[in-house]
Design an enzyme around this catalytic site. Structure first.
Site, mmCIF file in Angstrom:
data_model
loop_
_atom_site.group_PDB
_atom_site.id
_atom_site.type_symbol
_atom_site.label_atom_id
_atom_site.label_comp_id
_atom_site.label_asym_id
_atom_site.label_seq_id
_atom_site.Cartn_x
_atom_site.Cartn_y
_atom_site.Cartn_z
ATOM 1 N N GLU A 199 0.822 -1.213 0.000
ATOM 2 C CA GLU A 199 0.000 0.000 0.000
ATOM 3 C C GLU A 199 0.853 1.258 0.000
ATOM 4 O O GLU A 199 1.991 1.252 0.454
ATOM 5 C CB GLU A 199 -0.977 0.026 1.177
ATOM 6 C CG GLU A 199 -0.331 0.093 2.512
ATOM 7 C CD GLU A 199 -1.333 0.197 3.648
ATOM 8 O OE1 GLU A 199 -2.240 1.041 3.593
ATOM 9 O OE2 GLU A 199 -1.164 -0.577 4.614
ATOM 10 N N HIS A 628 18.911 7.441 27.783
ATOM 11 C CA HIS A 628 19.285 7.482 29.198
ATOM 12 C C HIS A 628 20.020 6.213 29.615
ATOM 13 O O HIS A 628 20.917 6.243 30.447
ATOM 14 C CB HIS A 628 18.041 7.679 30.072
ATOM 15 C CG HIS A 628 17.578 9.097 30.079
ATOM 16 N ND1 HIS A 628 18.381 10.152 30.454
ATOM 17 C CD2 HIS A 628 16.381 9.645 29.763
ATOM 18 C CE1 HIS A 628 17.702 11.290 30.361
ATOM 19 N NE2 HIS A 628 16.478 11.012 29.935
#
Ligand code: DCP
Ligand code: MG
Length: 689
Positions: A199, A628
């Site tokens: 698609e 982090h």
């Protein structure tokens, strides 16, 4: 079984058993849904998959009840206040309406099945599915009449349709045909956006203008050109934005098209009676909540209940709902993006056989390495994703000092991560590499299945890519809106490897390890998203709303998978206890100590650095937590990181009590059990509200 009057629901338990493969797809309109549901129910009953579905169902009900009670607590003053907030937002969103573009969404019909039929014309007219007895990827329209569909286990499909023929998938073929279709798409819009192998979204504004033809004319022409080039049929939708074009392409499937004019009234009429489930990003959980709590079934009702939505959902989610109610969607062509991660994963019949698990890991490392080398990428953060035989999802990350891309390097690190989890019985293993070298970052075409805060604000767009959020490493549907419980598996990312088979039900049914599925995925991030002016706009708005009564945190639970608590999922680190063991085994492994450190305050702000990311931006949050994680590891390696036990979490004054309670629960959990089962955790979390 026919519906008979006077039969109670308890005698027809299948009626409340909904899974991805009891949902209708195109071509399934006349199907006896009750019969399909009963067969699926009976054949899955007792399996682990079934138990997991039941658990998810129970959690969903719990969510609905929670939200119901929150809703009931709203005072008339609250409602009136939030109605004003919603009206203001509706006016602002309406002002962004852009009817100047013409978008076309094209989707191939029964893609894999159609390709297989081209190769073997004897399959024509016969019910056929691509896949195996474990899992099917798609079914042709003949098979759909029996209720057979993608993501359904083959043995259930066979029961529904005894004459069903199975064809094994052949991804090389699908990629070949995909390339042919893309050549055609490119001739109408060189910057077309591929959304999966079969698609794409095309901005056909210019071509319509230049040739003085309508969107409908282009759709006809494009479809016949695709047919000429490939021998395959496709369906198209034309509308003023991508969200609407996508809905339209499904209306006259297969081999059909639907055009929605660029006219506000036409859009409002079209959208008003449209069931919310037809919208990409609205899946089973969202549908159930909207219906169960607010009585919302159609898009128009989203506007009618806007005050309640604004009171109970986050800003971005409310914006999404309101945008849908207004029929707004993406109209711009986003800028170039950079790949930010690349992954590969495999589903197989559950096993705890170490040799098999190592073999799988070896293959995945090899595929990942090949993909990385093809793109010229090397990365530092490796994430291991595991799905246990009881469908629990765990992810573990590791950050290295050096950038790696070779299979041996990847495998070495992956083995460290996996060994720390043993003994374990698994049904899925995945590896994801992120933190690429700056200079190597590869620009890739926009992928509408990826979403950033800025893009969301601009677009209010959604694409129906109901990825199984547990199925793809770092996969994101366009909105990440709510977690789909579906296993709808679609990966695209212009990659060959795309297949779900595997073993959704108990491995007793079928055990074929060679039938496992394999996915590659490459994630991208939009350039300069942090400095997007529209994100400033929304930040301003947040302040206003943040001043309103709290209490949305619990409701945010809705916005992720029901089986995975949102705050864990967003960090993509599921371990909630016992992290120190892992650190003792290897210095490289950063486990969920981070989940204890990183909290999304008010479901928006990172407690470690203050960056704002709404909960539905799962990919961004995951990336952020990886950052982090890497930071922590570096500090740890250089000896500046405080031991996990003495961590100092930055608890901001606005941090909600729910988060604090969760933290407490995690700390007090038994150290014997390294992993608190997700469902147990979820129940515990919910008890805190
Ligand atoms: N696919 C898959 N697993 C799924 C869904 C899809 O492997 N759960 C693959 C097979 C499909 C292809 O992706 O052929 C395209 O998906 P679609 O949802 O577009 O389904 P089809 O093209 O098969 O059918 P249609 O678009 O006509 O409904
Ligand atoms: Mg299709």
């Amino acid at each position: 079984m026919e519906k008979s009057e006077g039969t109670s629901d308890s005698q027809r338990p299948w009626q409340s058993y909904h899974t991805v493969y009891t949902n209708a797809k195109a071509g399934m309109d006349g199907v006896d849904k009750e019969k399909v549901q009963r067969i699926v129910y009976e054949m899955s009953k007792g399996s682990k998959y079934f138990e997991n579905e039941e658990r998810k169902e129970a959690i969903m009900k719990q969510k609905v009840e929670h939200m119901h009670s929150r809703c009931a607590k709203l005072t008339p003053a609250d409602i009136s206040h939030y109605q004003k907030v919603a009206d203001k937002r509706i006016a602002e969103l309406e002002a962004t309406r852009d009817l100047s573009r013409i978008w076309l969404h094209v989707d191939m019909d029964a893609f894999y099945a159609a390709v297989e039929t081209l190769s073997d014309p004897s399959l024509k007219g016969k019910p056929m599915a691509v896949g195996s007895m474990s899992m099917i990827s798609t079914a042709n329209y003949e098979a759909r009449k029996f209720g057979v569909r993608a993501a359904m286990p083959g043995f259930i499909a066979r029961k529904l349709c005894p004459d069903l023929l199975f064809v094994p998938p052949d991804f090389k073929k699908y990629t070949y045909y995909c390339d042919l279709t893309r050549k055609v798409f490119r001739s109408y819009d060189p910057n077309f956006m591929a959304a999966s192998l079969d698609e794409a979204y095309l901005d056909i504004t210019e071509v319509c203008r230049a040739r003085d033809v309508t969107g409908g004319d282009i759709a006809e022409e494009l479809r016949s050109r695709v047919h000429e080039e490939t021998g395959l049929t496709c369906s198209a939708g034309v509308g003023p934005n991508r969200l609407l074009a996508k809905v339209c392409s499904d209306i006259n499937k297969p081999n059909g098209q639907f055009v929605l004019p660029n006219d506000r009234m036409a859009v409002m009429t079209f959208i008003s009676s449209l069931p919310i489930r037809k919208i990409g990003g609205i899946g089973k959980v969202t549908e159930n909540v909207l219906k169960g709590v607010f009585g919302i079934s159609t898009c128009e009702e989203l506007l009618q209940k806007s005050g309640f939505l604004s009171a109970l959902f986050s800003h971005s989610t409310t914006d999404f709902f309101l945008s849908v109610g207004l029929g707004l969607g993406g109209t711009d062509t986003p800028q170039v993006r950079f790949r930010k991660s690349i992954s590969n994963e495999r589903t197989f019949s559950a096993t705890d056989d170490l040799n098999l698990l190592y073999q799988k890991l070896d293959e995945i490392a090899e595929n990942l390495s090949a993909d990385m080398q093809e793109e010229g990428l090397s990365g530092r953060t490796l994430t291991l994703k595991l799905k246990t035989s009881s469908f629990e999802v765990r992810t573990r990350a590791l950050t290295l000092q050096k950038y790696i891309c070779s299979k041996d390097d990847i495998l070495k690190s992956a083995l460290k991560l996996l060994k720390a989890e043993l003994p374990v019985s698994l049904r899925l293993i995945g590896l994801r590499m992120s933190h690429f070298k700056e200079e190597e970052k590869v620009a890739v075409p926009f992928d509408p299945t990826q979403k950033t805060l800025a893009a969301f604000v601009r677009a209010g767009d959604a694409s129906r890519n109901n990825l199984d959020d547990e199925s793809s490493l770092g996969s994101v549907d366009e909105l990440h809106l709510m977690n789909e419980m579906e296993n709808d598996f679609r990966l695209d990312h212009h990659k060959i490897c795309h297949h779900e088979s595997g073993d959704p039900l108990d491995s007793n049914h079928l055990s074929d390890l060679n039938c496992g599925s394999c996915n590659s995925q490459k994630n991208v991030v939009e350039q300069e998203k942090i400095h997007d002016p529209s994100s400033d706009e929304i930040a301003g708005e947040e302040k206003t709303i943040d001043a309103q009564p709290k209490g949305k945190q619990m409701l945010q639970l809705l916005e992720t998978d029901s089986s995975v608590p949102w705050e864990l999922k967003s960090c993509n680190l599921i371990r909630v206890n016992g992290n120190t063991d892992i650190h003792a085994q290897t210095n490289d492994v950063a486990s969920s100590s981070l989940t204890e450190d990183l909290v999304w305050v008010d479901d928006y702000k990172c407690s470690l650095c203050g960056i704002e990311l709404p909960s539905n931006f799962i990919e961004e949050r995951q990336e952020h937590s990886d950052f982090h994680l890497a930071e922590r590891l570096q500090k740890k390696e250089s000896g500046t990181c405080p031991p996990v036990s003495t961590r100092q979490r930055i608890v901001r004054k606005e941090e909600n009590t729910a988060n604090q309670s969760r933290q407490k629960k995690r700390k007090s959990a038994s150290t014997k059990d390294k992993y608190l089962p997700i469902d147990t955790f979820f129940v515990k979390s919910n008890q805190n509200f």
